[in-house]
Each structure stands twice: as structure tokens, then as C-alpha cells.
Design a protein around this motif. Sequence first.
Motif, PDB file in Angstrom:
ATOM      1  N   GLU A   5      22.918  46.144  46.419  1.00 21.18           N
ATOM      2  CA  GLU A   5      22.925  44.892  46.641  1.00 21.18           C
ATOM      3  C   GLU A   5      23.738  44.066  45.681  1.00 21.18           C
ATOM      4  OE1 GLU A   5      20.024  40.861  48.310  1.00 21.18           O
ATOM      5  OE2 GLU A   5      18.479  42.506  46.664  1.00 21.18           O
ATOM      6  N   GLU A   6      24.342  43.061  46.184  1.00 23.32           N
ATOM      7  CA  GLU A   6      25.755  42.303  44.691  1.00 23.32           C
ATOM      8  C   GLU A   6      25.042  41.757  44.663  1.00 23.32           C
ATOM      9  OE1 GLU A   6      29.587  43.786  46.833  1.00 23.32           O
ATOM     10  OE2 GLU A   6      28.230  42.004  47.725  1.00 23.32           O
ATOM     11  N   ARG A   7      24.475  40.939  43.564  1.00 21.12           N
ATOM     12  CA  ARG A   7      24.093  39.454  42.488  1.00 21.12           C
ATOM     13  C   ARG A   7      24.731  39.233  41.156  1.00 21.12           C
ATOM     14  NH1 ARG A   7      18.212  39.859  40.423  1.00 21.12           N
ATOM     15  NH2 ARG A   7      19.131  41.784  40.203  1.00 21.12           N
ATOM     16  N   VAL A   8      25.477  38.171  41.074  1.00 24.28           N
ATOM     17  CA  VAL A   8      25.957  37.081  40.551  1.00 24.28           C
ATOM     18  C   VAL A   8      24.533  36.272  39.602  1.00 24.28           C
ATOM     19  CG1 VAL A   8      27.538  35.798  39.915  1.00 24.28           C
ATOM     20  CG2 VAL A   8      28.010  36.785  41.615  1.00 24.28           C
ATOM     21  N   LEU A   9      24.384  36.210  38.737  1.00 22.27           N
ATOM     22  CA  LEU A   9      24.194  35.761  37.495  1.00 22.27           C
ATOM     23  C   LEU A   9      24.972  34.233  36.927  1.00 22.27           C
ATOM     24  CD1 LEU A   9      22.184  38.018  37.786  1.00 22.27           C
ATOM     25  CD2 LEU A   9      20.587  37.719  35.794  1.00 22.27           C
ATOM     26  N   THR A  19      26.213  24.106  43.037  1.00 23.67           N
ATOM     27  CA  THR A  19      26.181  23.682  44.496  1.00 23.67           C
ATOM     28  C   THR A  19      27.246  24.397  45.223  1.00 23.67           C
ATOM     29  OG1 THR A  19      25.193  21.868  44.141  1.00 23.67           O
ATOM     30  CG2 THR A  19      26.349  22.207  46.589  1.00 23.67           C
ATOM     31  N   VAL A  20      28.483  24.090  44.614  1.00 18.19           N
ATOM     32  CA  VAL A  20      29.931  24.950  45.120  1.00 18.19           C
ATOM     33  C   VAL A  20      29.177  26.738  45.047  1.00 18.19           C
ATOM     34  CG1 VAL A  20      32.797  25.227  44.815  1.00 18.19           C
ATOM     35  CG2 VAL A  20      31.299  22.841  44.595  1.00 18.19           C
ATOM     36  N   ILE A  21      29.089  27.495  44.088  1.00 13.07           N
ATOM     37  CA  ILE A  21      28.987  28.540  44.038  1.00 13.07           C
ATOM     38  C   ILE A  21      28.496  29.298  44.749  1.00 13.07           C
ATOM     39  CG2 ILE A  21      28.944  30.036  41.830  1.00 13.07           C
ATOM     40  CD1 ILE A  21      29.662  28.486  39.643  1.00 13.07           C
ATOM     41  N   ARG A  22      26.820  28.938  44.968  1.00 16.07           N
ATOM     42  CA  ARG A  22      26.332  28.702  45.571  1.00 16.07           C
ATOM     43  C   ARG A  22      26.585  28.655  47.165  1.00 16.07           C
ATOM     44  NH1 ARG A  22      20.423  26.362  44.112  1.00 16.07           N
ATOM     45  NH2 ARG A  22      19.842  28.074  43.205  1.00 16.07           N
ATOM     46  N   ASP A  23      27.247  28.052  47.734  1.00 20.92           N
ATOM     47  CA  ASP A  23      27.506  28.741  48.919  1.00 20.92           C
ATOM     48  C   ASP A  23      29.578  29.580  48.878  1.00 20.92           C
ATOM     49  OD1 ASP A  23      26.861  26.211  49.409  1.00 20.92           O
ATOM     50  OD2 ASP A  23      27.810  24.830  49.527  1.00 20.92           O
ATOM     51  N   VAL A  24      30.006  29.150  48.220  1.00 15.05           N
ATOM     52  CA  VAL A  24      31.075  30.197  48.219  1.00 15.05           C
ATOM     53  C   VAL A  24      30.530  31.939  48.677  1.00 15.05           C
ATOM     54  CG1 VAL A  24      32.697  31.403  46.311  1.00 15.05           C
ATOM     55  CG2 VAL A  24      32.941  29.060  47.408  1.00 15.05           C
ATOM     56  N   LEU A  25      29.383  32.227  47.339  1.00 17.69           N
ATOM     57  CA  LEU A  25      28.877  33.301  46.706  1.00 17.69           C
ATOM     58  C   LEU A  25      27.813  33.596  48.285  1.00 17.69           C
ATOM     59  CD1 LEU A  25      27.489  32.964  43.436  1.00 17.69           C
ATOM     60  CD2 LEU A  25      29.681  34.697  44.535  1.00 17.69           C
ATOM     61  N   ARG A  26      27.278  32.569  48.942  1.00 18.85           N
ATOM     62  CA  ARG A  26      26.571  32.965  50.093  1.00 18.85           C
ATOM     63  C   ARG A  26      27.727  32.465  51.830  1.00 18.85           C
ATOM     64  NH1 ARG A  26      24.370  28.424  50.965  1.00 18.85           N
ATOM     65  NH2 ARG A  26      22.386  28.748  49.621  1.00 18.85           N
ATOM     66  N   ALA A  27      28.222  32.428  51.734  1.00 22.65           N
ATOM     67  CA  ALA A  27      29.526  32.776  52.489  1.00 22.65           C
ATOM     68  C   ALA A  27      30.017  34.482  52.260  1.00 22.65           C
ATOM     69  CB  ALA A  27      31.010  32.333  52.407  1.00 22.65           C
ATOM     70  N   LEU A  28      30.011  35.121  51.239  1.00 14.55           N
ATOM     71  CA  LEU A  28      30.339  35.965  50.734  1.00 14.55           C
ATOM     72  C   LEU A  28      29.128  37.453  51.056  1.00 14.55           C
ATOM     73  CD1 LEU A  28      33.057  36.210  47.750  1.00 14.55           C
ATOM     74  CD2 LEU A  28      33.761  36.426  49.997  1.00 14.55           C
ATOM     75  N   LYS A  79      38.296  45.529  44.351  1.00 12.77           N
ATOM     76  CA  LYS A  79      39.048  44.379  45.731  1.00 12.77           C
ATOM     77  C   LYS A  79      37.695  43.494  45.665  1.00 12.77           C
ATOM     78  CE  LYS A  79      41.734  47.502  46.875  1.00 12.77           C
ATOM     79  NZ  LYS A  79      42.523  48.217  48.421  1.00 12.77           N
ATOM     80  N   ARG A  80      36.682  43.494  45.239  1.00  8.48           N
ATOM     81  CA  ARG A  80      35.140  42.972  45.807  1.00  8.48           C
ATOM     82  C   ARG A  80      35.114  41.560  44.287  1.00  8.48           C
ATOM     83  NH1 ARG A  80      33.021  40.796  49.387  1.00  8.48           N
ATOM     84  NH2 ARG A  80      30.059  40.599  49.586  1.00  8.48           N
ATOM     85  N   LEU A  81      35.899  42.145  43.623  1.00  7.91           N
ATOM     86  CA  LEU A  81      35.520  41.018  42.457  1.00  7.91           C
ATOM     87  C   LEU A  81      36.793  40.230  42.534  1.00  7.91           C
ATOM     88  CD1 LEU A  81      34.123  39.852  39.628  1.00  7.91           C
ATOM     89  CD2 LEU A  81      35.917  41.902  38.316  1.00  7.91           C
ATOM     90  N   THR A  82      37.925  41.060  42.693  1.00  7.90           N
ATOM     91  CA  THR A  82      38.788  39.913  42.955  1.00  7.90           C
ATOM     92  C   THR A  82      39.024  39.235  44.033  1.00  7.90           C
ATOM     93  OG1 THR A  82      40.800  41.507  42.559  1.00  7.90           O
ATOM     94  CG2 THR A  82      41.809  39.756  43.400  1.00  7.90           C
ATOM     95  N   LYS A  83      38.432  39.507  44.787  1.00  7.69           N
ATOM     96  CA  LYS A  83      37.815  38.886  46.232  1.00  7.69           C
ATOM     97  C   LYS A  83      37.180  37.618  46.199  1.00  7.69           C
ATOM     98  CE  LYS A  83      36.552  38.658  51.416  1.00  7.69           C
ATOM     99  NZ  LYS A  83      36.376  39.598  52.136  1.00  7.69           N
ATOM    100  N   LEU A  84      36.076  37.843  45.100  1.00  9.95           N
ATOM    101  CA  LEU A  84      35.037  36.766  44.251  1.00  9.95           C
ATOM    102  C   LEU A  84      36.139  36.134  43.628  1.00  9.95           C
ATOM    103  CD1 LEU A  84      31.752  35.851  44.388  1.00  9.95           C
ATOM    104  CD2 LEU A  84      32.252  37.142  41.780  1.00  9.95           C
ATOM    105  N   LEU A  85      36.797  36.462  42.591  1.00 11.20           N
ATOM    106  CA  LEU A  85      37.148  35.078  41.845  1.00 11.20           C
ATOM    107  C   LEU A  85      38.187  34.045  42.478  1.00 11.20           C
ATOM    108  CD1 LEU A  85      38.083  37.697  38.548  1.00 11.20           C
ATOM    109  CD2 LEU A  85      36.105  35.811  39.047  1.00 11.20           C
ATOM    110  N   ALA A  86      38.859  34.960  43.240  1.00 14.08           N
ATOM    111  CA  ALA A  86      39.767  34.172  44.341  1.00 14.08           C
ATOM    112  C   ALA A  86      38.956  33.060  44.982  1.00 14.08           C
ATOM    113  CB  ALA A  86      40.642  35.159  45.386  1.00 14.08           C
ATOM    114  N   ALA A  87      37.692  33.251  45.633  1.00 10.19           N
ATOM    115  CA  ALA A  87      36.732  32.338  46.392  1.00 10.19           C
ATOM    116  C   ALA A  87      36.489  31.346  45.435  1.00 10.19           C
ATOM    117  CB  ALA A  87      36.381  32.959  46.979  1.00 10.19           C
TER     118      ALA A  87
END
Length: 133
Positions: A5-9, A19-28, A79-87
Motif C-alpha cells: 500500500e502506497e502512503r504519503v505523510l 485539501t488539494v493534495i488529499r484530492d490528488v492522492l485520492r485520485a491516484l 514512474k509512480r513517483l514521477t506521476k505523483l509529482l506531476a499531478a
Amino acid sequence: MMKKEERVLLYQFPEEQITVIRDVLRALGIRVQLLSDGAWREKVGYLLGLKGYKATAQQGDAHFDFPHRLLLLEHIQGKRLTKLLAALDEAGIPRITYKSAITPYNTLWTLRYLCEHMAKEHAVSAGDREGDI
């Protein structure tokens, strides 16, 4: 093999960015965990909820001044990190200078030590870029 499971602290982020980060991460499909201001006293392993880690006994009046946002990444790389940072960039989140992958080593460190370690590395690399070439 089962995907971990992926997680960001998140540490020290302003509420409007959370709020914005939560929405982005939830979508991912990535879990989000907010760290309190006093989390710097704890070992990273404890903050992750890993077995064998206990809360620090000393609370005291100690003060730690780290005025930067910090992103800790668990099971996110390549690639997953790249996608997260781009999002995050596309969502308008300003560039996050302090970010670290969770490792077996840094789970043993306090969050304060990790922050100080990253600040030293950042200062050295910033100095290298500004020096004579």
C-alpha cells in the motif's frame, strides 16, 4: 506478490494545500497521513505505525524550528513517483523541496533527525550549484 500500500505523510503543509493534495492522492489511490506539529519528536517507524516502535516518553518544552513542508513517501518510487509529482504540479502545489522515501534506515530516525539531515543535504547541494565550476 501483493502490491504494498502506497502512503504519503505530510508535515508542515498549510491547510489549503492539504485539501488539494488529499484530492490528488485520492485520485491516484494513495493514502494520506497528516503529521502533527509535535511529530518531530517521534521516530519515523512510530509515525508509520510499525511494530516495535513506541511513542517517545519525553515531551518537555523542547522546540524544533523547521519551516519547510516535508513529504514522506512509502512504497512510491520510479514512474509512480514521477506521476505523483506531476499531478501535484498540475494541481498548483508549489514545488516541494523536502521529500524522502521511507527506508529501513530512516524508520529508526526521529523525524527531527530526518529533517535536519535533509536540510544539510539541501544546503550542500545548493552550495554546489552556486559555487565556481
